[in-house]
Design a protein around this motif. Structure first.
Motif, short mmCIF file in Angstrom:
data_model
loop_
_atom_site.label_atom_id
_atom_site.label_comp_id
_atom_site.label_asym_id
_atom_site.label_seq_id
_atom_site.Cartn_x
_atom_site.Cartn_y
_atom_site.Cartn_z
N ASN A 157 40.74 17.40 36.64
CA ASN A 157 40.20 17.24 37.98
C ASN A 157 38.73 16.85 37.96
OD1 ASN A 157 42.65 17.97 39.03
ND2 ASN A 157 42.05 20.04 39.61
N PHE A 158 38.31 16.15 38.99
CA PHE A 158 36.90 15.81 39.22
C PHE A 158 36.38 16.78 40.28
CE2 PHE A 158 33.64 13.91 41.79
CZ PHE A 158 32.89 13.10 40.97
N TYR A 159 35.27 17.46 39.98
CA TYR A 159 34.66 18.37 40.95
C TYR A 159 33.24 17.92 41.25
CZ TYR A 159 38.54 21.49 39.77
OH TYR A 159 39.79 22.01 39.57
N GLY A 160 32.90 17.86 42.53
CA GLY A 160 31.57 17.44 42.95
C GLY A 160 31.19 18.04 44.29
N THR A 161 30.17 17.44 44.91
CA THR A 161 29.69 17.89 46.22
C THR A 161 29.65 16.72 47.18
OG1 THR A 161 28.30 19.61 45.21
CG2 THR A 161 27.76 18.95 47.47
N GLU A 162 30.28 16.87 48.33
CA GLU A 162 30.21 15.87 49.38
C GLU A 162 28.79 15.91 49.94
OE1 GLU A 162 30.13 13.49 52.55
OE2 GLU A 162 29.95 15.63 52.99
N LYS A 163 28.07 14.79 49.90
CA LYS A 163 26.63 14.81 50.11
C LYS A 163 26.21 15.03 51.56
CE LYS A 163 24.78 12.53 46.08
NZ LYS A 163 23.77 11.55 45.61
N PHE A 164 26.97 14.54 52.51
CA PHE A 164 26.56 14.68 53.91
C PHE A 164 26.68 16.12 54.38
CE2 PHE A 164 27.27 14.43 58.53
CZ PHE A 164 26.12 13.74 58.90
N SER A 165 27.75 16.80 53.95
CA SER A 165 28.00 18.17 54.40
C SER A 165 27.51 19.23 53.42
CB SER A 165 29.50 18.37 54.63
OG SER A 165 30.20 18.26 53.40
N GLY A 166 27.37 18.85 52.13
CA GLY A 166 27.02 19.82 51.11
C GLY A 166 28.19 20.67 50.67
N ARG A 167 29.40 20.29 51.06
CA ARG A 167 30.58 21.08 50.71
C ARG A 167 31.22 20.58 49.42
NH1 ARG A 167 34.00 23.22 55.77
NH2 ARG A 167 34.99 24.15 53.94
N SER A 168 31.96 21.46 48.78
CA SER A 168 32.65 21.10 47.54
C SER A 168 33.77 20.11 47.80
CB SER A 168 33.23 22.35 46.87
OG SER A 168 32.22 23.24 46.50
N ILE A 169 33.94 19.17 46.86
CA ILE A 169 35.04 18.21 46.93
C ILE A 169 35.65 18.09 45.54
CG2 ILE A 169 33.53 16.21 46.52
CD1 ILE A 169 35.41 14.59 48.37
N ALA A 170 36.95 17.95 45.50
CA ALA A 170 37.65 17.78 44.22
C ALA A 170 38.59 16.59 44.33
CB ALA A 170 38.45 19.04 43.88
N ALA A 182 39.22 19.70 49.76
CA ALA A 182 38.04 20.52 50.06
C ALA A 182 38.09 21.82 49.27
CB ALA A 182 37.96 20.80 51.56
N VAL A 183 38.05 21.72 47.94
CA VAL A 183 38.11 22.89 47.07
C VAL A 183 37.05 22.77 45.98
CG1 VAL A 183 40.59 23.20 47.48
CG2 VAL A 183 39.83 21.83 45.53
N ASP A 184 36.66 23.91 45.42
CA ASP A 184 35.71 23.90 44.31
C ASP A 184 36.35 24.32 43.00
OD1 ASP A 184 36.05 26.60 44.71
OD2 ASP A 184 34.00 26.99 45.34
N SER A 185 37.64 24.58 43.03
CA SER A 185 38.40 24.91 41.83
C SER A 185 39.88 24.68 42.12
CB SER A 185 38.16 26.36 41.39
OG SER A 185 38.63 27.25 42.39
N GLY A 186 40.67 24.62 41.08
CA GLY A 186 42.09 24.39 41.28
C GLY A 186 42.37 22.96 41.70
#
Length: 238
Positions: A157-170, A182-186
């Protein structure tokens, strides 16, 4: 607009030998920039300061697992946000040319419409190509595109941060396509926010509404349900 024009001008100058010649199109419904006769590429000049080059545009046709296929600038639809069909091709030759040059690219934007018939609202999300975990986006896409990974791709999996909202994205690859969640793991498909998995009709959900995100197998309007009419895009920036 000057900064946006500079981004696209530099793109042209750096890639004119590899990509021959390009007409940049903006959301203003007219050619933004043209060199010699050649192929055209759509450039989003409004979203997140502009300068986004379209590399993938495809409607959903319900088949799911084969959503993404390796294409070229001649087989992919990269001149507008609606190809009128489910062509499923990524202009991978452009992606490789950008990646291998000194110019490179820094960010990726995913966009889409919930319904390709009405196109009421273009949903947008963007993130750095450099992942918070290995692999980065280039490795994630390049090593998987055109290959059937089945369910064994979970560990990549690729894990990062959505820049406009600051929320985790996978991003999770499943068989021959990836979905964003919209997850930071799994797995991303636990809270699917872009694209579809299998034949479960898909989602496209703005980051401001990710608290409503749901599993790939559900179809709730407030969670961005596409009901098999999604229209999905991938863009790269400088």
């Amino acid at each position: 607009r000057r900064s946006n024009r500079r981004v696209c001008w530099h793109f042209l100058q750096k890639h004119q030998r590899l990509l021959v010649c390009i007409n940049i199109w903006s959301e203003m419904d007219k050619p933004y920039y043209a060199t010699q006769k050649g192929f055209q590429i759509y450039c989003d000049m409004k979203s997140f300061n502009g300068g986004w080059n379209l590399l993938y545009s495809s409607r959903d046709d319900g088949t799911g697992d084969n959503n993404m296929q390796k294409g070229t600038r001649f087989t992919a639809h990269i001149t507008s946000l609606d190809p009128g069909n489910a062509n499923k091709k990524i202009a991978f030759d452009i992606f490789e040319a950008i990646e291998s040059s000194n110019f490179g690219y820094k960010e990726v934007m995913l966009t889409g419409f919930k319904n390709y018939e009405t196109k009421n609202k273009l949903v947008k999300m963007y993130f750095s190509k450099d992942a918070e975990s290995c692999p980065d986006f280039s490795q994630f896409l390049g090593s998987r595109l055109g290959r059937d990974f089945g369910s064994s791709c979970y560990a990549g999996n690729f894990y990062g941060t959505e820049k406009f909202s600051g929320r985790s994205i996978a991003l999770s690859w499943e068989n021959q396509a990836f979905v964003a969640g919209a997850v930071d793991s799994g797995s991303a498909w636990n809270l699917e926010v872009w694209n579809e998995i299998d034949t479960h009709r898909g989602h496209i959900l703005a980051p401001s509404e990710w608290s409503n995100a749901e599993s790939y197998s559900s179809q709730t309007d407030s969670a961005g349900a596409c009901r098999q009419k999604g229209l999905f895009h991938i863009h790269s920036l400088k």
